[in-house]
Write a protein that holds these residues in place. Structure first.
Motif, mmCIF file in Angstrom:
data_model
loop_
_atom_site.group_PDB
_atom_site.id
_atom_site.type_symbol
_atom_site.label_atom_id
_atom_site.label_comp_id
_atom_site.label_asym_id
_atom_site.label_seq_id
_atom_site.Cartn_x
_atom_site.Cartn_y
_atom_site.Cartn_z
ATOM 1 N N ASP A 72 0.857 -1.125 -0.092
ATOM 2 C CA ASP A 72 0.186 -0.017 -0.100
ATOM 3 C C ASP A 72 1.049 1.204 -0.052
ATOM 4 O OD1 ASP A 72 0.851 0.310 2.787
ATOM 5 O OD2 ASP A 72 -0.851 -0.916 3.416
ATOM 6 N N LYS A 89 -3.368 -11.139 5.344
ATOM 7 C CA LYS A 89 -4.611 -10.341 4.879
ATOM 8 C C LYS A 89 -4.058 -9.000 4.197
ATOM 9 C CE LYS A 89 -8.493 -8.129 7.278
ATOM 10 N NZ LYS A 89 -8.340 -6.516 6.944
ATOM 11 N N LYS A 90 -3.061 -8.369 4.442
ATOM 12 C CA LYS A 90 -2.743 -7.157 3.846
ATOM 13 C C LYS A 90 -2.170 -7.441 2.161
ATOM 14 C CE LYS A 90 -0.537 -3.929 5.797
ATOM 15 N NZ LYS A 90 0.430 -3.047 6.851
ATOM 16 N N LYS A 110 -3.257 -10.039 0.393
ATOM 17 C CA LYS A 110 -4.621 -10.440 -0.080
ATOM 18 C C LYS A 110 -5.486 -9.201 -0.695
ATOM 19 C CE LYS A 110 -5.269 -15.079 1.495
ATOM 20 N NZ LYS A 110 -5.806 -16.213 2.132
ATOM 21 N N GLU A 111 -5.304 -8.001 0.072
ATOM 22 C CA GLU A 111 -6.125 -6.680 -0.105
ATOM 23 C C GLU A 111 -5.111 -6.158 -1.306
ATOM 24 O OE1 GLU A 111 -6.240 -5.106 3.583
ATOM 25 O OE2 GLU A 111 -7.928 -6.139 4.312
ATOM 26 N N THR A 112 -3.844 -6.588 -1.585
ATOM 27 C CA THR A 112 -3.207 -5.444 -2.485
ATOM 28 C C THR A 112 -3.934 -5.790 -3.906
ATOM 29 O OG1 THR A 112 -1.428 -6.000 -1.109
ATOM 30 C CG2 THR A 112 -0.816 -4.974 -3.603
ATOM 31 N N GLY A 113 -4.044 -4.713 -4.489
ATOM 32 C CA GLY A 113 -4.692 -4.640 -5.868
ATOM 33 C C GLY A 113 -3.742 -4.852 -7.139
#
Length: 340
Positions: A45, A62-63, A65-68
């Motif tokens: 991020d 979790k972080k 998996k949230e990376t686009g």
């Protein structure tokens, strides 16, 4: 019976331990960090930098998996580094997951390449300067080197699918065409290359405030080295010779560039040294004068006029072309039976 149960229990514990060890290897972590589009990011991020030394716990997972996909990039060795590492891991372990992930990364590189052969710094993110054709920090050359290894089956890339090899051959040729087109001309004479280019006009462009339109020495050395890997054509020979000639003409003699630590912070100084030869990082695209960009977007031609923050926070000089001129170029001439 009890002894058998104990043995089974010990075996099970050992299996769990080994499984945990495998998941903690660099290649396994790279599988976890790979983005859906096949690329990798240099950041998770705006604040978190990708660090493979960190243990993968639930919070980090979790972080990740949230990376686009917008974080996918070839900047700072991202994506090329992972592809290279996974191919080597496959050569050692024959774990097909590593090869599949590397091939997915290669497909990402092929996808991000422009029709004109250039590579943006990010894909699909087009914000700010991210869509520019980017030589800065060797981004495009790193990507092309991966594709060159795929096309030639070198450096453990022989295992990559034949379909990707064929596509990579085409991509490399397009990349070379882009390189030749973007070599900056001064009154018709080829010089070296800029850090980044407009992706449509192929004209040099600026990026960050302290990275103005200019000739970029470090990146240009990387470009020449890549061209020297290729079969010699009249165009490639002319390009390499012109770049080396420019480097010889624009060296800075009698100075050295030193970095020291003062209270834990880097202090960069330019000092007289009769035995040293260096090059500025950036040169004026028309006059070949060394130039320096500052945080406010201004351009200075005197190193000492650069703000202290930028003067010490960025590397402005180096012996970039020394090895190229004195060792690699003569060896290339000899190998290819070319007159200097």
């Amino acid at each position: 019976m009890i002894q058998i149960k104990i043995s089974i229990a010990i075996f099970s514990l050992a299996s769990v331990f080994l499984s945990a060890q495998v998941k903690d290897t660099l290649a396994e972590k790279m599988l976890i960090y790979q983005l859906p589009n096949g690329g990798w990011g240099k950041q998770l991020d705006d604040k978190s930098v990708v660090n493979y030394n960190l243990p993968v716990d639930k919070a980090l997972l979790k972080k990740i998996k949230e990376t686009g996909d917008d974080h996918a990039t070839i900047d700072n060795n991202a994506t090329s580094r992972e592809i290279n590492a996974l191919v080597k891991a496959y050569a050692t372990t024959k774990n097909n997951q590593y090869l599949k992930a590397a091939e997915k990364g290669i497909s990402y590189l092929l996808l991000m390449q422009y029709k004109n052969g250039g590579f943006p710094q990010y894909y699909p993110n087009t914000g700010l300067y991210r869509k520019q054709i980017t030589y800065n920090d060797n981004a495009m050359i790193n990507a092309l080197t991966v594709l060159y290894n795929v096309a030639e089956g070198k450096n453990d890339f022989d295992a990559v699918s034949s379909a990707l090899k064929e596509k990579s051959k085409i991509a490399v040729q397009k990349g070379i065409e882009c390189i030749l087109k973007t070599q900056v001309l001064q009154k018709g004479t080829p010089t070296i290359w800029g850090d980044q280019y407009n992706e449509i006009t192929l004209q040099p462009d600026k990026a960050r405030a302290f990275e103005p339109i200019s000739l970029a020495t470090g990146e240009s050395v990387g470009i020449v080295r890549f061209l020297m890997l290729q079969p010699v054509t009249p165009e490639i020979e002319k390009s390499i010779k012109a770049a080396v000639s420019w480097f010889k003409q624009n060296k800075i003699e009698g100075y050295s560039y030193n970095v020291t630590k003062v209270n834990g912070k880097a202090v960069r100084t330019l000092t007289e040294d009769k035995n040293s030869i260096i090059w500025a990082r950036f040169y004026d695209i028309n006059t070949n004068k060394p130039l320096f960009g500052d945080r406010d977007g201004s351009v200075k031609y005197n190193y000492n006029e650069v703000s202290e923050e930028r003067r010490n926070g960025y590397s402005w000089f180096g012996d970039f072309a020394d090895k190229l001129i004195n060792k690699e170029f003569p060896k290339w001439l000899e190998k290819n039976k070319i007159s200097g």
